[in-house]
Motif scaffolding. Structure first.
Motif, PDB file in Angstrom:
ATOM      1  N   PHE A   1      24.509  43.291 -18.208  1.00 58.87           N
ATOM      2  CA  PHE A   1      23.523  43.942 -18.888  1.00 58.87           C
ATOM      3  C   PHE A   1      22.126  42.799 -19.052  1.00 58.87           C
ATOM      4  CE2 PHE A   1      21.421  44.810 -22.840  1.00 58.87           C
ATOM      5  CZ  PHE A   1      21.436  46.576 -22.945  1.00 58.87           C
ATOM      6  N   PRO A   2      21.157  43.204 -19.273  1.00 58.89           N
ATOM      7  CA  PRO A   2      19.862  42.183 -19.066  1.00 58.89           C
ATOM      8  C   PRO A   2      19.813  41.762 -20.546  1.00 58.89           C
ATOM      9  CG  PRO A   2      18.890  44.552 -18.662  1.00 58.89           C
ATOM     10  CD  PRO A   2      20.732  44.664 -18.760  1.00 58.89           C
ATOM     11  N   SER A   3      20.875  41.164 -21.104  1.00 53.22           N
ATOM     12  CA  SER A   3      20.393  40.712 -22.594  1.00 53.22           C
ATOM     13  C   SER A   3      19.615  39.513 -22.358  1.00 53.22           C
ATOM     14  CB  SER A   3      21.736  40.325 -23.315  1.00 53.22           C
ATOM     15  OG  SER A   3      22.316  39.380 -22.750  1.00 53.22           O
ATOM     16  N   GLU A   4      19.279  38.776 -23.576  1.00 51.51           N
ATOM     17  CA  GLU A   4      18.464  37.623 -23.644  1.00 51.51           C
ATOM     18  C   GLU A   4      19.580  36.368 -23.369  1.00 51.51           C
ATOM     19  OE1 GLU A   4      16.602  37.008 -27.692  1.00 51.51           O
ATOM     20  OE2 GLU A   4      15.584  38.913 -27.216  1.00 51.51           O
ATOM     21  N   THR A   5      20.973  36.629 -23.532  1.00 50.32           N
ATOM     22  CA  THR A   5      21.780  35.432 -23.080  1.00 50.32           C
ATOM     23  C   THR A   5      22.197  35.801 -21.826  1.00 50.32           C
ATOM     24  OG1 THR A   5      23.706  36.779 -24.006  1.00 50.32           O
ATOM     25  CG2 THR A   5      22.581  35.276 -25.733  1.00 50.32           C
ATOM     26  N   ALA A   6      21.850  36.812 -21.005  1.00 51.04           N
ATOM     27  CA  ALA A   6      22.380  37.136 -19.805  1.00 51.04           C
ATOM     28  C   ALA A   6      22.157  35.866 -18.430  1.00 51.04           C
ATOM     29  CB  ALA A   6      22.193  38.356 -19.223  1.00 51.04           C
ATOM     30  N   VAL A   7      23.070  35.680 -17.855  1.00 56.26           N
ATOM     31  CA  VAL A   7      23.022  34.730 -16.775  1.00 56.26           C
ATOM     32  C   VAL A   7      22.609  35.338 -15.433  1.00 56.26           C
ATOM     33  CG1 VAL A   7      24.071  32.627 -15.300  1.00 56.26           C
ATOM     34  CG2 VAL A   7      24.407  32.793 -18.169  1.00 56.26           C
ATOM     35  N   ASP A   8      21.572  34.934 -14.791  1.00 50.18           N
ATOM     36  CA  ASP A   8      21.292  35.598 -13.504  1.00 50.18           C
ATOM     37  C   ASP A   8      22.348  35.616 -12.399  1.00 50.18           C
ATOM     38  OD1 ASP A   8      20.098  35.647 -10.577  1.00 50.18           O
ATOM     39  OD2 ASP A   8      18.857  36.741 -11.808  1.00 50.18           O
ATOM     40  N   ILE A   9      22.742  36.410 -11.719  1.00 49.25           N
ATOM     41  CA  ILE A   9      23.793  36.635 -10.878  1.00 49.25           C
ATOM     42  C   ILE A   9      23.595  35.578  -9.465  1.00 49.25           C
ATOM     43  CG2 ILE A   9      22.843  38.354  -9.126  1.00 49.25           C
ATOM     44  CD1 ILE A   9      26.361  38.328 -10.236  1.00 49.25           C
ATOM     45  N   THR A  10      22.690  35.094  -9.408  1.00 47.25           N
ATOM     46  CA  THR A  10      22.149  33.940  -8.629  1.00 47.25           C
ATOM     47  C   THR A  10      22.766  32.708  -9.160  1.00 47.25           C
ATOM     48  OG1 THR A  10      19.851  33.682  -9.178  1.00 47.25           O
ATOM     49  CG2 THR A  10      20.520  35.105  -7.181  1.00 47.25           C
ATOM     50  N   ASP A  11      22.811  32.570 -10.419  1.00 42.97           N
ATOM     51  CA  ASP A  11      23.031  31.085 -11.241  1.00 42.97           C
ATOM     52  C   ASP A  11      24.513  31.101 -11.657  1.00 42.97           C
ATOM     53  OD1 ASP A  11      20.623  30.391 -10.765  1.00 42.97           O
ATOM     54  OD2 ASP A  11      19.710  31.261 -12.747  1.00 42.97           O
ATOM     55  N   LEU A  12      25.484  31.890 -10.904  1.00 42.36           N
ATOM     56  CA  LEU A  12      26.993  32.116 -11.460  1.00 42.36           C
ATOM     57  C   LEU A  12      27.396  30.776 -11.908  1.00 42.36           C
ATOM     58  CD1 LEU A  12      28.169  34.936  -9.267  1.00 42.36           C
ATOM     59  CD2 LEU A  12      27.555  34.843 -11.621  1.00 42.36           C
ATOM     60  N   ASP A  13      27.009  29.590 -11.324  1.00 38.83           N
ATOM     61  CA  ASP A  13      27.536  28.483 -11.756  1.00 38.83           C
ATOM     62  C   ASP A  13      27.618  28.008 -13.173  1.00 38.83           C
ATOM     63  OD1 ASP A  13      28.242  27.983  -9.073  1.00 38.83           O
ATOM     64  OD2 ASP A  13      26.288  26.681  -8.403  1.00 38.83           O
ATOM     65  N   ALA A  14      26.669  28.578 -13.914  1.00 41.54           N
ATOM     66  CA  ALA A  14      26.285  28.449 -15.044  1.00 41.54           C
ATOM     67  C   ALA A  14      27.616  29.156 -16.366  1.00 41.54           C
ATOM     68  CB  ALA A  14      25.022  28.902 -15.823  1.00 41.54           C
ATOM     69  N   ILE A  15      28.133  30.015 -15.491  1.00 42.08           N
ATOM     70  CA  ILE A  15      29.087  30.875 -16.236  1.00 42.08           C
ATOM     71  C   ILE A  15      30.601  29.846 -16.011  1.00 42.08           C
ATOM     72  CG2 ILE A  15      30.837  32.924 -16.329  1.00 42.08           C
ATOM     73  CD1 ILE A  15      28.418  34.669 -15.559  1.00 42.08           C
ATOM     74  N   ASP A  16      31.191  29.877 -17.303  1.00 43.43           N
ATOM     75  CA  ASP A  16      32.367  28.688 -17.474  1.00 43.43           C
ATOM     76  C   ASP A  16      33.720  29.323 -17.092  1.00 43.43           C
ATOM     77  OD1 ASP A  16      33.560  26.264 -18.222  1.00 43.43           O
ATOM     78  OD2 ASP A  16      33.740  26.869 -20.250  1.00 43.43           O
ATOM     79  N   PHE A  17      33.755  30.279 -16.313  1.00 42.02           N
ATOM     80  CA  PHE A  17      34.880  31.054 -15.807  1.00 42.02           C
ATOM     81  C   PHE A  17      34.893  31.837 -14.731  1.00 42.02           C
ATOM     82  CE2 PHE A  17      35.006  35.111 -17.563  1.00 42.02           C
ATOM     83  CZ  PHE A  17      34.209  34.959 -18.617  1.00 42.02           C
ATOM     84  N   GLU A  18      35.924  32.124 -13.996  1.00 41.55           N
ATOM     85  CA  GLU A  18      35.915  33.112 -12.914  1.00 41.55           C
ATOM     86  C   GLU A  18      35.803  34.616 -13.233  1.00 41.55           C
ATOM     87  OE1 GLU A  18      39.010  34.492  -9.047  1.00 41.55           O
ATOM     88  OE2 GLU A  18      39.850  32.893 -10.711  1.00 41.55           O
ATOM     89  N   ILE A  19      34.821  35.215 -12.693  1.00 37.07           N
ATOM     90  CA  ILE A  19      34.777  36.500 -13.005  1.00 37.07           C
ATOM     91  C   ILE A  19      35.804  37.369 -12.411  1.00 37.07           C
ATOM     92  CG2 ILE A  19      33.221  38.517 -12.811  1.00 37.07           C
ATOM     93  CD1 ILE A  19      30.999  36.445 -13.051  1.00 37.07           C
ATOM     94  N   LYS A  20      36.579  38.145 -13.415  1.00 38.46           N
ATOM     95  CA  LYS A  20      37.697  38.926 -12.613  1.00 38.46           C
ATOM     96  C   LYS A  20      37.336  40.366 -12.816  1.00 38.46           C
ATOM     97  CE  LYS A  20      41.271  35.480 -13.153  1.00 38.46           C
ATOM     98  NZ  LYS A  20      42.524  35.289 -13.917  1.00 38.46           N
ATOM     99  N   ASN A  21      36.673  40.818 -13.888  1.00 41.99           N
ATOM    100  CA  ASN A  21      36.336  42.440 -14.243  1.00 41.99           C
ATOM    101  C   ASN A  21      34.691  42.284 -14.715  1.00 41.99           C
ATOM    102  OD1 ASN A  21      39.268  43.174 -14.431  1.00 41.99           O
ATOM    103  ND2 ASN A  21      39.202  41.392 -15.759  1.00 41.99           N
ATOM    104  N   LEU A  22      34.267  43.514 -14.131  1.00 44.60           N
ATOM    105  CA  LEU A  22      32.763  43.627 -14.344  1.00 44.60           C
ATOM    106  C   LEU A  22      32.749  45.070 -15.316  1.00 44.60           C
ATOM    107  CD1 LEU A  22      29.716  43.228 -13.555  1.00 44.60           C
ATOM    108  CD2 LEU A  22      30.330  44.319 -11.811  1.00 44.60           C
ATOM    109  N   ILE A  23      32.265  44.866 -16.559  1.00 42.51           N
ATOM    110  CA  ILE A  23      31.801  45.916 -17.255  1.00 42.51           C
ATOM    111  C   ILE A  23      30.543  46.288 -17.154  1.00 42.51           C
ATOM    112  CG2 ILE A  23      31.818  46.776 -19.784  1.00 42.51           C
ATOM    113  CD1 ILE A  23      34.224  44.690 -20.171  1.00 42.51           C
ATOM    114  N   VAL A  24      30.371  47.769 -16.866  1.00 40.37           N
ATOM    115  CA  VAL A  24      28.849  48.259 -16.747  1.00 40.37           C
ATOM    116  C   VAL A  24      28.805  49.535 -17.626  1.00 40.37           C
ATOM    117  CG1 VAL A  24      27.309  49.157 -14.913  1.00 40.37           C
ATOM    118  CG2 VAL A  24      28.892  47.384 -14.240  1.00 40.37           C
TER     119      VAL A  24
END
Length: 180
Positions: free
Chosen positions: A65-88
């Motif tokens: 979701f493109p919220s103000e706090t969203a991290v661009d998918i190309t900058d996944l290193d900024a997310i602190d954990f492994e993505i296992k589930n995608l909620i859309v």
């Protein structure tokens, strides 16, 4: 509900997120239970509510979701954990925004977004609010490609979607021709 002046005010859900301990605990997964009031009144408060839905949000879940706090998918290193589930959130942009605002538990999740410089395939049938906004299926395909190594079958989803859009476009043109 009457509250005595000495009784502490119940914290709002969003305020709970300001506590790092709460956020760390929620990263381990959580349950969402949405209650709704029954139409018929009752003297017992518990009898006045029924469960509308219950949902388990497992660890490793992120919200696309493109919220103000969203991290661009190309900058996944900024997310602190492994993505296992995608909620859309699926629906029109107006509907997705409403679902987002009516479900504050979605704020708990890390948010990711796409920055795409291409038009949606769906643009021939329905206008998107901004350039770079894609349909749900297109967004999911782009995210899955960015997250994983196995792209097999993902292009088939877009091919099927493009075919559906072609049918919708032809149907729309036929209706406009019949009106003229």
């Amino acid at each position: 509900m009457w509250r005595s002046p000495t009784q502490p005010k119940k914290p709002s859900f969003i305020n709970i997120l300001s506590f790092p301990e709460a956020c760390e605990s929620l990263k381990k997964g959580f349950m969402v239970k949405k209650l709704r009031r029954k139409l018929e009144g009752s003297s017992n408060l518990q009898d006045d509510e029924e469960c509308e839905f219950e949902l388990e949000v497992p660890p490793g879940s992120v919200l696309l979701f493109p919220s103000e706090t969203a991290v661009d998918i190309t900058d996944l290193d900024a997310i602190d954990f492994e993505i296992k589930n995608l909620i859309v959130l699926d629906g029109t942009w107006a509907k997705a925004k409403r679902v987002y605002s009516e479900n504050p538990w979605l704020n708990i999740l890390p948010h990711i977004k796409l920055k795409v410089n291409k038009m949606s395939l769906y643009n021939e049938v329905r206008r998107e609010p901004k350039d770079g906004y894609l349909s749900t299926i297109e967004s999911i395909v782009h995210v899955l490609k960015a997250l994983g190594e196995n792209h097999e079958g993902l292009e088939n989803l877009l091919d099927a979607f493009e075919s559906m859009v072609g049918y919708q476009r032809r149907f729309k043109e036929e209706r406009l021709t019949k009106r003229s």
